[in-house]
Write an enzyme that holds these catalytic residues in place. Structure first.
Site: not given
Length: 274
Positions: A53, A64
């Site tokens: 990724e 995140d």
């Protein structure tokens, strides 16, 4: 079936044939700089990652945790962004023709480019799939339609809080695999309980008829945790732990590439044991 869709499917098929989960490794493009991040991705692939990724830096990440937020900030300071991520993707693709590659990011760069233009550029760079954290397919099908027309997979997120309707929409739009978020919250948080994700993965698999692999991410920081997740998931996603390892090595003045390679090998070994 497109070449991109074929590579993602093949990665999971190879893992299944070897009676293990697929290993998915997240790294932020241009962290700490473009050349080093490219070397890190190549090393991860060579060490046993089935899918990489590639995180596309964006200034306002919403899912995140502090580790990846800091990596994105460093990448932006190094000049990173979508325009600089695509050549990194192309270099990784050229070196590993069979590797699964997912562009992982946020909607704004896609909206700026336009879904069709973005898809064309992503395909030209050798990407197989796109995971866009804040682009729900049930709210706006424009991206999923563009990706399908361009031969790229759309990887949806399903969370513990996802409703049955949202789960069904994600399954309908999914290509390559489904990314199950193992907990509520942000990346980098330690995963304490396996019972809930085990139950949810089984429920999603039943709703999908087992037609698409399910990879589990968030909170997987050690080979032991990866092995535990691999006991019930089709894929294991490791991101924050890899990104943090890289930053620690760079801060100490060490080359992060061999350290990341050793970590990825330890993850692969853990999920490969009978």
């Amino acid at each position: 079936m497109s070449a991109g869709q074929g590579r993602i499917a093949a990665a999971f098929a190879r893992a299944k044939a070897e009676k293990r989960a697929a290993l998915v490794v997240y790294l932020t493009a241009s962290d700490p700089d473009a050349e080093t991040s490219k070397r890190l991705m190549l090393a991860a692939a060579e060490a046993g990652a089935d899918i990489i990724e590639i995180g596309v830096p964006w200034s306002d990440p919403s899912a995140d945790g502090k580790v990846i937020q800091a990596a994105i900030h460093r990448a932006l300071l190094a000049g990173g962004g979508l325009r600089h991520t695509l050549p990194i993707c192309r270099a990784v693709r050229d070196a590993h023709p069979d590797l699964g590659i997912v562009l992982f990011g946020y909607a704004n760069p896609i909206v700026i480019s336009g879904p069709q233009t973005f898809t064309r550029k992503a395909a030209a760079a050798g990407a197989d799939a796109v995971l866009c954290v804040d682009y729900p397919p049930d709210e706006d099908p424009e991206l999923t339609s563009a990706l399908a027309a361009g031969g790229l997979d759309y990887v949806p997120l399903i969370a513990p809080t996802s409703t049955p309707a949202r789960i069904d929409a994600a399954i309908a739009a999914a290509g390559g695999f489904i990314y199950y978020v193992s907990m509520t919250g942000i990346t980098g948080t330690a995963l304490a309980d396996l019972d809930a994700p085990r139950t949810q993965v089984a429920a999603i698999r039943e709703r999908s008829g087992g037609k698409i692999p399910i990879a589990v991410g968030f909170g997987i920081r050690t080979p032991g945790a990866a092995r535990a997740i691999a006991s019930f998931a089709d894929g294991v996603v490791v991101g924050s732990a890899a990104v943090e390892l890289v930053h620690t090595a760079v801060t100490a003045g060490r080359d992060p590439v061999p350290e990341l390679a050793a970590f990825v090998r330890s993850l692969r070994d853990a999920i490969s044991r009978p």
